[in-house]
Motif scaffolding. Structure first.
Motif, PDB file in Angstrom:
ATOM      1  N   TRP A 444       0.833  -1.208   0.000  1.00 33.47           N
ATOM      2  CA  TRP A 444       0.000   0.000   0.000  1.00 33.47           C
ATOM      3  C   TRP A 444       0.862   1.251   0.000  1.00 33.47           C
ATOM      4  O   TRP A 444       0.605   2.202  -0.740  1.00 33.47           O
ATOM      5  CB  TRP A 444      -0.908   0.022   1.235  1.00 33.47           C
ATOM      6  CG  TRP A 444      -1.930  -1.074   1.279  1.00 33.47           C
ATOM      7  CD1 TRP A 444      -2.271  -1.934   0.275  1.00 33.47           C
ATOM      8  CD2 TRP A 444      -2.735  -1.432   2.402  1.00 33.47           C
ATOM      9  NE1 TRP A 444      -3.240  -2.795   0.690  1.00 33.47           N
ATOM     10  CE2 TRP A 444      -3.553  -2.523   1.990  1.00 33.47           C
ATOM     11  CE3 TRP A 444      -2.876  -0.970   3.696  1.00 33.47           C
ATOM     12  CZ2 TRP A 444      -4.483  -3.134   2.840  1.00 33.47           C
ATOM     13  CZ3 TRP A 444      -3.794  -1.560   4.542  1.00 33.47           C
ATOM     14  CH2 TRP A 444      -4.582  -2.630   4.123  1.00 33.47           C
ATOM     15  N   HIS A 447       2.778   1.494  -3.500  1.00 33.92           N
ATOM     16  CA  HIS A 447       1.981   1.731  -4.700  1.00 33.92           C
ATOM     17  C   HIS A 447       1.061   2.940  -4.566  1.00 33.92           C
ATOM     18  O   HIS A 447       0.939   3.739  -5.489  1.00 33.92           O
ATOM     19  CB  HIS A 447       1.140   0.496  -5.028  1.00 33.92           C
ATOM     20  CG  HIS A 447       1.973  -0.675  -5.457  1.00 33.92           C
ATOM     21  ND1 HIS A 447       1.435  -1.915  -5.742  1.00 33.92           N
ATOM     22  CD2 HIS A 447       3.314  -0.809  -5.660  1.00 33.92           C
ATOM     23  CE1 HIS A 447       2.394  -2.752  -6.086  1.00 33.92           C
ATOM     24  NE2 HIS A 447       3.541  -2.101  -6.042  1.00 33.92           N
ATOM     25  N   ALA A 449      -2.193   3.099  -4.611  1.00 34.14           N
ATOM     26  CA  ALA A 449      -3.376   3.082  -5.483  1.00 34.14           C
ATOM     27  C   ALA A 449      -4.591   3.547  -4.685  1.00 34.14           C
ATOM     28  O   ALA A 449      -4.571   3.527  -3.451  1.00 34.14           O
ATOM     29  CB  ALA A 449      -3.596   1.666  -6.022  1.00 34.14           C
ATOM     30  N   PRO A 450      -5.655   3.996  -5.368  1.00 35.51           N
ATOM     31  CA  PRO A 450      -6.830   4.502  -4.649  1.00 35.51           C
ATOM     32  C   PRO A 450      -7.346   3.559  -3.566  1.00 35.51           C
ATOM     33  O   PRO A 450      -7.662   4.001  -2.451  1.00 35.51           O
ATOM     34  CB  PRO A 450      -7.862   4.703  -5.760  1.00 35.51           C
ATOM     35  CG  PRO A 450      -7.040   5.002  -6.971  1.00 35.51           C
ATOM     36  CD  PRO A 450      -5.813   4.174  -6.835  1.00 35.51           C
ATOM     37  N   ASP A 452      -5.624   1.288  -2.031  1.00 38.77           N
ATOM     38  CA  ASP A 452      -4.596   1.232  -0.997  1.00 38.77           C
ATOM     39  C   ASP A 452      -4.769   2.388  -0.006  1.00 38.77           C
ATOM     40  O   ASP A 452      -4.651   2.208   1.204  1.00 38.77           O
ATOM     41  CB  ASP A 452      -3.195   1.301  -1.612  1.00 38.77           C
ATOM     42  CG  ASP A 452      -2.899   0.125  -2.531  1.00 38.77           C
ATOM     43  OD1 ASP A 452      -3.537  -0.930  -2.355  1.00 38.77           O
ATOM     44  OD2 ASP A 452      -2.034   0.278  -3.419  1.00 38.77           O
ATOM     45  N   GLN A 492       0.151  11.513  -1.183  1.00 43.66           N
ATOM     46  CA  GLN A 492      -1.066  10.951  -1.767  1.00 43.66           C
ATOM     47  C   GLN A 492      -2.202  10.912  -0.746  1.00 43.66           C
ATOM     48  O   GLN A 492      -3.361  11.201  -1.074  1.00 43.66           O
ATOM     49  CB  GLN A 492      -0.783   9.537  -2.292  1.00 43.66           C
ATOM     50  CG  GLN A 492       0.074   9.506  -3.549  1.00 43.66           C
ATOM     51  CD  GLN A 492       0.419   8.085  -3.958  1.00 43.66           C
ATOM     52  OE1 GLN A 492       0.988   7.318  -3.173  1.00 43.66           O
ATOM     53  NE2 GLN A 492       0.063   7.725  -5.179  1.00 43.66           N
TER      54      GLN A 492
END
Length: 629
Positions: A444, A447, A449-450, A452, A492
C-alpha cells in the motif's frame, strides 16, 4: 454624558449581551466595552481588515451583515482557510493576542456595520474580565462549556428518573399492560404471554385487575398439574394482588416484592390498571452502571446475556451524557465496554470450540481501533498470527477463518452489524501472519493506489484487542519506521484527505444536501481523523486515537498548544453531536445515521458547529501547505 449617548450605550450593551462571550460577562464589563466601541460601516466588497503591517489591528464585532475571511497570503499556515462571520461574532482574536497583523483579508459580503475597539482596549478588557479572557484564549472550549450545560439540562431529569430507585413507577412503565378477560381460557392467556414476550398476564374486568398469572406460576399450576387448558384462566390465577399507585417510588415496589416474595407489582389509578412493574424492571435501574455492566460482561455465560449487556451500554451512554462527561471520555468508555464484550465473545467461543496451539491476536480497526466508537458503528476487525515450526499461514488461516466467522456473527447479534466492505477477521484478506501484514502494508505504501489509500485509513488505526498483543505491537513499530520514509505516499494521503472539505457555505452557514443535512461523520469527523493520521504517520507516532495523535504531533511539527487544543475541542464537539443524534434516533426508533439538519440545532450549537468547521479548514490548510497540495 448626554441622555442620548447613554441610551446608545445601553442599546449596544443589550445587543452584545445576546452573543457569546458577552452573555457570560459581568454587565459593567460589557458596558465598559460599549463605551469605547465606535460604529463603522463597510460597503459590500470593502475590506474590513487586511494583512497590512502598517495598519493597527482593531477588535471587530459584527453588528449587522456578513464578513468573509479569505486567503490574504498565499500558503498562509494559520488563517489561510476562508471563513464566514455573522452578527455577534468577533475577530481577529489570534492576531490581537499575538500582537501581529492578520494573515487574511476580511471583506464585507453585504453592507456591514461593525463595532470597532482598539487593540489597547481589547487587551485591557482581557485583564478586566476573566470570562472575556477565557473566551478569547479558549474559544471553542468556552463555547463547549456553555453547550454542555444545555445538554445536561436536557438529559439530567430523564437520566435521574431512569437510574434512581427514587423514580416514580409511572416513569418506569415502558408499555401498556398486556391483559385478558377473566373468562379467557388458559390457552389464550398463555398464547398472549408468548406473543407479547411478557412474564405475567393480568385478568381485568373493565380495567379493574382481578387476577395475575406469572411464568413462575405456569410450571406449578399448569404444566405439573396437567390442567385443562380450555378452562378459564382466572381459576388458576393468584387473586391476592399487590398494587401501588403511579406516584409510588421504585423502592416501594422493591419492598413489596421482598415482603411478599413476588416478582410483579400492579400499578393502579383509582382501582384501574395502568401498568405492571417486574423485578427485572427494578433490577435494570441498578444494572446500567459502568461497573455493573463491565462485571456482567466479564461473568456472562451465554451470548444472550451479552446481547442484553450491549443494550445496557447504549443506555449507559445516555446517562453519562447527562452527567456532563466529555465526548472524549464517553467514546472511550463505550469503546472499552465494547472491547470487553468482544473479548468475552471470543472467550466463550474458545471455551465451546477450543483452537489448536495457535498464537494469534484479534485486531480492532477503524473507530474501535481509535477508541472513538459512538452508538452507530459496524464491525472493523482482523486477525494477526505467528506460525510456529511446522505451521504455514495458509493452514492456520483454514483453522482461524471459521472461528472468526462465528465471532463476527456473534458481534452482529449483539448489535454490531457486519461490515458492508467485508473488513472483518473472517475475510481471508484480513486474517494474516505478521509477515503477511507487513507485506500488505508495504505494498500500500509503495503503490498508493486509490484502494490502498482507502484501506490505510481503516487498517492503520489498528490496535491489539485480544490474544498475543505483542504481534500487534510489532506491526505498529514496523509501521512507525516504514511510513515516514515514503513522503510520496504521505502526499497521496494528503491529496485524498483534502478532497473532503468541511461544509461551510458562501451563502448559508452550511453547505447541505437535498435533504438540508450535513454528514457529521464524513464532513465533520473525517477531516480531523485523516489529518491527524497523516501527520502522525509522518512523525512516526505510536497513537491511534485522534485526540492523542493531535497532541503527539504538536512538538515535532511545532504547532502551538492552543491550536492543538482548539482542534481537539472541535473534533470532540462533533463527536458529542453524533452521540446526541444517535441517542435521539434510538429514542425515536429511527435508523442510526450521521446526518443532521443544522436548522434543528439551537443557536449556540450552530455557532460552535461553524467554529468547528473553521478549525477543520485551518487544519486542512496546514496539511495542504506541508504537502504542497
Amino acid at each position: 454624558m448626554s441622555e442620548a449617548a447613554n441610551s446608545l450605550i445601553q442599546a449596544t450593551v443589550d445587543h452584545l449581551s445576546q452573543f457569546a462571550p458577552f452573555d457570560q460577562m459581568d454587565v459593567e464589563h460589557v458596558q465598559w466595552l460599549a463605551e469605547r466601541a465606535t460604529l463603522s460601516y463597510f460597503a459590500q466588497g470593502e475590506a474590513v481588515l487586511s494583512p497590512d503591517p502598517s495598519e493597527p489591528v482593531p477588535f471587530v464585532i459584527i453588528k449587522q451583515g456578513v464578513v468573509q475571511g479569505g486567503q490574504g497570503v498565499a500558503g498562509s499556515r494559520e488563517d489561510g482557510a476562508w471563513l464566514e462571520l455573522h452578527e455577534g461574532e468577533c475577530f481577529p482574536l489570534g492576531a490581537l493576542l499575538a500582537n501581529r497583523p492578520v494573515t487574511s483579508v476580511y471583506r464585507a459580503t453585504s453592507d456591514v456595520f461593525c463595532y470597532i475597539v482598539t487593540a489597547e482596549d481589547f487587551m485591557r478588557l482581557t485583564r478586566l474580565s476573566a470570562a472575556f479572557y477565557d473566551f478569547c484564549t479558549r474559544r471553542i472550549a468556552n463555547l463547549l462549556e456553555q453547550s454542555k450545560h444545555l445538554i445536561q439540562a436536557g438529559y439530567s431529569k430523564a437520566s435521574s428518573e431512569q437510574q434512581s430507585m427514587s423514580s416514580t413507577l409511572a416513569d418506569i412503565i415502558q408499555r401498556e399492560p398486556i391483559t385478558c378477560a377473566p373468562d379467557s381460557s388458559i390457552r389464550q392467556a398463555l398464547q398472549l404471554m408468548q406473543d407479547h414476550a411478557v412474564g405475567a398476564m393480568v385478568a381485568v374486568d373493565d380495567h379493574v385487575p382481578r387476577g395475575i398469572l406469572t411464568l413462575h406460576d405456569v410450571l406449578d399450576r399448569v404444566a405439573l398439574a396437567e390442567i385443562d387448558l380450555d378452562q378459564p384462566v382466572l381459576s388458576i390465577m393468584s387473586q391476592t394482588l399487590t398494587t401501588l399507585p403511579p406516584h409510588a417510588q421504585a423502592h416501594d415496589a422493591a419492598l413489596e416484592m421482598a415482603r411478599h416474595g413476588i416478582r410483579h407489582v400492579l400499578i393502579t389509578r383509582n382501582g384501574r390498571l395502568t401498568g405492571v412493574v417486574s423485578e427485572k424492571d427494578l433490577f435494570n435501574l441498578q444494572r446500567v452502571g459502568l461497573s455493573r455492566i463491565s462485571n456482567a460482561i466479564r461473568h456472562a455465560t451465554s451470548f444472550e446475556v451479552l446481547q442484553q449487556c450491549a443494550q445496557d451500554i447504549q443506555q449507559l451512554a445516555r446517562n453519562i451524557l447527562a452527567q456532563g462527561v466529555a465526548a472524549e471520555q464517553l467514546t472511550q468508555i463505550i469503546t472499552t465496554l465494547n472491547d470487553l464484550l468482544t473479548t468475552r465473545i471470543i472467550e466463550l467461543e474458545l471455551e465451546a470450540n477450543p483452537l489448536p496451539d495457535i498464537e494469534f491476536c484479534w485486531l480492532a480497526l477503524g473507530s474501535e481501533g481509535r477508541f472513538e466508537q459512538t452508538l452507530n458503528t459496524d464491525q472493523d476487525n482482523g486477525i494477526i498470527f505467528a506460525p510456529k515450526a511446522g505451521q504455514t499461514p495458509s493452514n492456520l488461516r483454514e483453522v482461524l477463518l471459521p472461528f472468526a466467522k462465528r465471532i463476527n456473527d456473534a458481534l452482529d447479534a449483539c448489535g454490531f452489524p457486519l461490515c458492508n466492505g467485508f473488513v472483518m477477521a473472517s475475510n481471508p484478506k484480513w486474517c494474516l501472519s505478521l509477515e503477511e501484514w507487513q507485506g500488505t502494508f508495504d505494498t500500500w505504501i509503495d503503490h498508493g493506489a486509490p484502494m490502498d489509500l482507502l484501506h490505510s485509513t481503516i487498517f492503520f488505526d489498528f490496535r491489539p484487542l485480544y490474544g498475543a498483543a505483542h504481534l500487534g505491537t510489532a506491526l505498529r513499530e514496523w509501521l512507525q519506521k516504514t511510513a515516514p520514509k515514503n513522503t510520496r505516499f504521505l502526499h497521496q494521503l494528503a491529496v485524498n484527505a483534502l478532497r473532503n472539505r468541511p461544509p461551510l457555505g458562501l451563502v448559508r452557514d452550511f453547505v447541505t444536501g437535498e435533504d438540508n443535512t450535513v454528514d457529521l461523520k464524513l464532513n465533520g469527523i473525517t477531516p480531523f481523523v485523516d489529518a491527524a493520521r497523516i501527520f502522525n504517520l509522518a512523525v512516526g507516532g505510536a497513537q491511534t486515537n485522534t485526540v492523542e495523535r493531535l497532541r503527539e504531533i504538536a512538538a515535532p511539527l511545532h504547532i502551538q498548544p492552543q491550536d492543538i487544543e482548539a482542534y481537539c475541542d472541535a473534533f470532540l464537539f462533533i463527536q458529542l453531536l453524533r452521540l446526541r443524534l444517535h441517542h435521539e434516533q434510538n429514542e425515536q426508533r429511527k435508523p442510526l445515521t450521521n446526518r443532521v439538519d443544522p436548522d434543528t440545532l439551537n443557536t449556540l450549537d450552530r455557532r460552535i458547529l461553524k467554529e468547528v468547521f473553521r478549525q477543520a479548514r485551518k487544519l486542512q490548510t496546514k496539511l495542504a501547505v506541508d504537502y504542497q497540495v
